[in-house]
Enzyme design. Structure first.
Site, PDB file in Angstrom:
ATOM      1  CE  LYS A 145      -4.345  -1.686   1.914  1.00 14.21           C
ATOM      2  NZ  LYS A 145      -5.392  -1.516   2.931  1.00 14.21           N
TER       3      LYS A 145
ATOM      4  CG  ASP B  43      -8.920   0.784   2.993  1.00 20.25           C
ATOM      5  OD1 ASP B  43      -9.707  -0.034   2.503  1.00 20.25           O
ATOM      6  OD2 ASP B  43      -7.698   0.562   3.133  1.00 20.25           O
TER       7      ASP B  43
END
Ligand code: NAP
Length: 282
Positions: free
Chosen positions: A68, A104
């Site tokens: 990420k 997210d």
């Protein structure tokens, strides 16, 4: 007939990922011409994967641990939200260029709203300060909630609070401090790995008793579906939400980035949830 456009999830390990199930269910329900695969990528092989993805005409991919943050230097464009978080979970490939997003953050807020909780003007007590906590905290703050962060490693809590210092603060990781912060909280979110299988448990859940009646208790963990935190909160009469809605909503927003299609988000999310339920996740 042309082959469907390719999408995938990368990570190491990644075989456990539910992204292919969720994404393929949404793709089928929406009648889109894509297929979503699972691609294990070893640490150290990210650059080679990116070359291959471009050469093979991938439309995009999701990234999980450990990529990420590692992806950032390879990107040609970065969404301002992802830039602020310093992490991407969604990358679109257009004309050989890579564009990064973080879903997210909006995904968690959408999950809350679906559960009937509007963060605007509310107070949240957030446990943890890792990657997921950062996205959840920023999502809550941007949606208008005041966020108090407690983490075992205090410096990491301070670093998260620095993302929006006007609306975020920290408290210490002690049962007393947690109970004091819980008194004022409309929402408690567990963003630590405590409660996940094999990751240890909270030594003390007494802070739950300090929450006001009706406060929502949310755990990002979905395996097990009900952690000790959620079980205890429910027994005390609190509404509870596990990590599946976040899993679903981050995927819905990722698919919208990949395809550029303005589809019905709730319809797609419902298709994803039905597919997860078939696999025993609810
Ligand atoms: P991470 O970056 O590794 O952060 C882990 C967090 O847990 C840190 O705050 C860490 O505190 C804390 N922690 C770990 N062991 C602890 C212990 N024994 N006592 C107290 N605190 C402890 O992980 P992440 O990516 O943020 O993920 C966190 C959780 O969210 C995981 O359970 C993950 O499965 C879940 N998650 C769910 C979704 C979803 O879609 N539902 C998405 C992302 C993540 P320190 O800083 O002190 O180490």
């Amino acid at each position: 007939m042309t082959a469907p456009k390719k999408l995938c999830v990368i990570g190491w390990p990644v075989a456990h990922s539910k992204s292919p199930v969720i994404q393929n269910a949404m793709i089928a329900a929406l009648g889109l011409d894509y297929e979503y695969l699972c691609q294990p990528v070893c640490p150290g092989e990210l650059a080679a994967f990116l070359d291959r993805a471009k050469a093979e005409g991938y439309a995009g991919f999701n990234a999980t641990m450990p990529f990420k943050e590692e992806l950032l230097p390879y990107l040609d464009g970065l969404d301002p939200l992802a830039e602020k978080l310093g992490a991407v979970n969604t990358v679109c490939i257009k004309h050989g260029k890579l564009y990064g997003y973080n879903t997210d953050c909006p995904g968690y807020v959408a999950a809350l709203r679906e559960a009937g909780f509007d963060p605007a003007g509310k107070r949240a007590l957030l446990l943890g300060a890792g990657g997921a906590a950062k996205a959840v905290a920023l999502g809550l703050a941007q949606a208008g909630a005041a966020v108090t962060i407690a983490n075992r490693t205090a410096q990491k809590a301070a670093a998260v609070a620095a993302l929006a210092p006007d609306i975020m603060s920290t408290t210490s990781w002690s049962p007393d401090a947690l109970a004091r912060a819980a008194v004022e909280a409309d929402l408690l979110v567990n963003c630590t790995s405590l409660g996940m299988e094999g990751q240890g448990e909270f030594a003390d859940l007494s802070f739950l008793a300090a929450l006001p009646q009706g406060a929502l208790v949310s755990d990002l963990i979905y395996h097990p579906a009900e952690t000790a935190l959620l079980r205890t909160a429910k027994a005390q009469g609190h509404p509870a939400m596990n990590g599946l809605p976040l899993l679903v909503w981050q995927a819905v927003f990722a698919l919208r980035h990949f395809t550029g299609v303005e589809f019905d988000l709730q319809f797609a999310g419902d298709a994803a949830k039905a597919a997860l339920a078939k696999e025993g996740f609810a």
